[in-house]
Write a protein that holds these residues in place. Structure first.
Motif, PDB file in Angstrom:
ATOM      1  N   VAL A  60      52.347  -2.370 -21.816  1.00 47.05           N
ATOM      2  CA  VAL A  60      53.954  -2.924 -21.770  1.00 47.05           C
ATOM      3  C   VAL A  60      53.673  -4.178 -21.075  1.00 47.05           C
ATOM      4  O   VAL A  60      53.294  -4.989 -20.625  1.00 47.05           O
ATOM      5  CB  VAL A  60      54.184  -1.912 -20.193  1.00 47.05           C
ATOM      6  CG1 VAL A  60      53.885  -0.363 -20.303  1.00 47.05           C
ATOM      7  CG2 VAL A  60      53.693  -2.203 -19.418  1.00 47.05           C
ATOM      8  N   ASP A  61      55.425  -4.306 -21.484  1.00 48.76           N
ATOM      9  CA  ASP A  61      55.717  -5.690 -21.421  1.00 48.76           C
ATOM     10  C   ASP A  61      55.250  -6.226 -19.948  1.00 48.76           C
ATOM     11  O   ASP A  61      56.235  -5.542 -19.124  1.00 48.76           O
ATOM     12  CB  ASP A  61      57.049  -5.420 -21.886  1.00 48.76           C
ATOM     13  CG  ASP A  61      57.178  -5.823 -22.958  1.00 48.76           C
ATOM     14  OD1 ASP A  61      56.296  -6.216 -24.309  1.00 48.76           O
ATOM     15  OD2 ASP A  61      58.617  -6.008 -24.123  1.00 48.76           O
ATOM     16  N   THR A  62      54.914  -7.419 -20.281  1.00 49.04           N
ATOM     17  CA  THR A  62      54.750  -8.071 -18.472  1.00 49.04           C
ATOM     18  C   THR A  62      54.572  -9.429 -18.311  1.00 49.04           C
ATOM     19  O   THR A  62      55.239  -9.862 -19.822  1.00 49.04           O
ATOM     20  CB  THR A  62      53.586  -7.699 -17.530  1.00 49.04           C
ATOM     21  OG1 THR A  62      52.294  -8.335 -18.413  1.00 49.04           O
ATOM     22  CG2 THR A  62      54.081  -6.042 -17.541  1.00 49.04           C
ATOM     23  N   PHE A  63      54.856  -9.880 -17.874  1.00 43.82           N
ATOM     24  CA  PHE A  63      55.080 -11.271 -17.456  1.00 43.82           C
ATOM     25  C   PHE A  63      54.278 -12.542 -16.912  1.00 43.82           C
ATOM     26  O   PHE A  63      53.617 -11.785 -15.626  1.00 43.82           O
ATOM     27  CB  PHE A  63      55.763 -12.205 -17.392  1.00 43.82           C
ATOM     28  CG  PHE A  63      56.778 -12.438 -16.294  1.00 43.82           C
ATOM     29  CD1 PHE A  63      57.252 -12.838 -15.241  1.00 43.82           C
ATOM     30  CD2 PHE A  63      57.676 -10.536 -16.409  1.00 43.82           C
ATOM     31  CE1 PHE A  63      57.684 -12.802 -14.365  1.00 43.82           C
ATOM     32  CE2 PHE A  63      58.678 -10.325 -15.353  1.00 43.82           C
ATOM     33  CZ  PHE A  63      58.419 -11.318 -13.754  1.00 43.82           C
ATOM     34  N   ARG A  64      53.845 -13.760 -16.996  1.00 46.68           N
ATOM     35  CA  ARG A  64      53.184 -14.628 -15.884  1.00 46.68           C
ATOM     36  C   ARG A  64      53.853 -15.792 -15.305  1.00 46.68           C
ATOM     37  O   ARG A  64      54.134 -15.737 -16.104  1.00 46.68           O
ATOM     38  CB  ARG A  64      51.318 -14.728 -16.395  1.00 46.68           C
ATOM     39  CG  ARG A  64      50.275 -13.501 -16.487  1.00 46.68           C
ATOM     40  CD  ARG A  64      49.482 -13.983 -17.078  1.00 46.68           C
ATOM     41  NE  ARG A  64      49.965 -14.123 -18.356  1.00 46.68           N
ATOM     42  CZ  ARG A  64      48.963 -15.040 -19.263  1.00 46.68           C
ATOM     43  NH1 ARG A  64      47.535 -15.797 -18.182  1.00 46.68           N
ATOM     44  NH2 ARG A  64      49.480 -15.929 -20.264  1.00 46.68           N
ATOM     45  N   ILE A  65      53.318 -16.264 -13.717  1.00 49.02           N
ATOM     46  CA  ILE A  65      54.216 -17.365 -13.733  1.00 49.02           C
ATOM     47  C   ILE A  65      53.356 -18.392 -13.079  1.00 49.02           C
ATOM     48  O   ILE A  65      51.955 -17.670 -12.860  1.00 49.02           O
ATOM     49  CB  ILE A  65      54.953 -16.950 -12.920  1.00 49.02           C
ATOM     50  CG1 ILE A  65      56.314 -16.189 -13.344  1.00 49.02           C
ATOM     51  CG2 ILE A  65      55.348 -18.812 -12.210  1.00 49.02           C
ATOM     52  CD1 ILE A  65      57.150 -16.030 -12.121  1.00 49.02           C
ATOM     53  N   GLY A  66      52.975 -19.091 -13.766  1.00 46.07           N
ATOM     54  CA  GLY A  66      51.886 -20.529 -13.633  1.00 46.07           C
ATOM     55  C   GLY A  66      53.050 -21.922 -13.017  1.00 46.07           C
ATOM     56  O   GLY A  66      54.149 -21.578 -13.440  1.00 46.07           O
ATOM     57  N   ASN A  67      52.382 -22.715 -13.191  1.00 47.39           N
ATOM     58  CA  ASN A  67      52.540 -24.454 -13.528  1.00 47.39           C
ATOM     59  C   ASN A  67      51.449 -25.262 -12.677  1.00 47.39           C
ATOM     60  O   ASN A  67      50.572 -24.502 -12.901  1.00 47.39           O
ATOM     61  CB  ASN A  67      53.366 -24.491 -11.280  1.00 47.39           C
ATOM     62  CG  ASN A  67      52.580 -24.586  -9.947  1.00 47.39           C
ATOM     63  OD1 ASN A  67      51.076 -24.204 -10.007  1.00 47.39           O
ATOM     64  ND2 ASN A  67      52.330 -25.678 -10.196  1.00 47.39           N
ATOM     65  N   ILE A  68      52.017 -26.051 -13.302  1.00 45.40           N
ATOM     66  CA  ILE A  68      51.581 -27.003 -14.203  1.00 45.40           C
ATOM     67  C   ILE A  68      52.101 -28.433 -13.177  1.00 45.40           C
ATOM     68  O   ILE A  68      53.038 -28.929 -13.044  1.00 45.40           O
ATOM     69  CB  ILE A  68      51.323 -27.582 -15.537  1.00 45.40           C
ATOM     70  CG1 ILE A  68      50.214 -26.333 -15.876  1.00 45.40           C
ATOM     71  CG2 ILE A  68      50.797 -28.969 -15.519  1.00 45.40           C
ATOM     72  CD1 ILE A  68      50.240 -26.514 -18.071  1.00 45.40           C
ATOM     73  N   GLY A  69      50.860 -29.428 -12.367  1.00 42.08           N
ATOM     74  CA  GLY A  69      51.605 -30.343 -11.101  1.00 42.08           C
ATOM     75  C   GLY A  69      52.606 -29.928 -10.321  1.00 42.08           C
ATOM     76  O   GLY A  69      51.858 -29.352  -9.288  1.00 42.08           O
ATOM     77  N   ASP A  70      53.346 -30.913  -9.222  1.00 36.95           N
ATOM     78  CA  ASP A  70      54.183 -30.529  -7.945  1.00 36.95           C
ATOM     79  C   ASP A  70      55.067 -29.421  -7.585  1.00 36.95           C
ATOM     80  O   ASP A  70      55.547 -29.822  -8.456  1.00 36.95           O
ATOM     81  CB  ASP A  70      54.270 -32.430  -7.611  1.00 36.95           C
ATOM     82  CG  ASP A  70      54.516 -32.742  -6.265  1.00 36.95           C
ATOM     83  OD1 ASP A  70      53.787 -31.274  -5.174  1.00 36.95           O
ATOM     84  OD2 ASP A  70      55.090 -33.219  -5.964  1.00 36.95           O
ATOM     85  N   ILE A  71      54.834 -28.117  -6.935  1.00 35.37           N
ATOM     86  CA  ILE A  71      55.744 -27.704  -6.925  1.00 35.37           C
ATOM     87  C   ILE A  71      55.936 -27.334  -5.356  1.00 35.37           C
ATOM     88  O   ILE A  71      55.052 -28.021  -4.564  1.00 35.37           O
ATOM     89  CB  ILE A  71      55.230 -25.857  -7.594  1.00 35.37           C
ATOM     90  CG1 ILE A  71      56.240 -24.834  -7.397  1.00 35.37           C
ATOM     91  CG2 ILE A  71      53.756 -25.700  -6.544  1.00 35.37           C
ATOM     92  CD1 ILE A  71      56.027 -23.910  -7.657  1.00 35.37           C
TER      93      ILE A  71
END
Length: 61
Positions: free
Chosen positions: A27-38
């Motif tokens: 099923v449609d799902t999503f991921r959240i990631g980051n690159i850098g300063d958060i």
């Protein structure tokens, strides 16, 4: 509520965030990631955008 990754992707992108499709389910799902300063404020803004999107989508049904 029907979740459309494509619609969600473009709404998030308009708000300045890029999400990625999930890879673990059929099923449609999503991921959240980051690159850098958060920072905490960045996460607060992201959560607010998600909450607003879900509230609008829920009100459409």
């Amino acid at each position: 509520m029907h979740f459309s990754f494509d619609h969600y992707y473009w709404e998030m992108k308009k708000a300045g965030f890029v999400i990625y499709p999930g890879k673990l389910t059929a099923v449609d799902t999503f991921r959240i990631g980051n690159i850098g300063d958060i920072h905490n404020e960045d996460m607060n803004v992201l959560c607010e955008i998600i909450e607003n999107y879900m509230a609008v989508k829920n009100n459409e049904n």
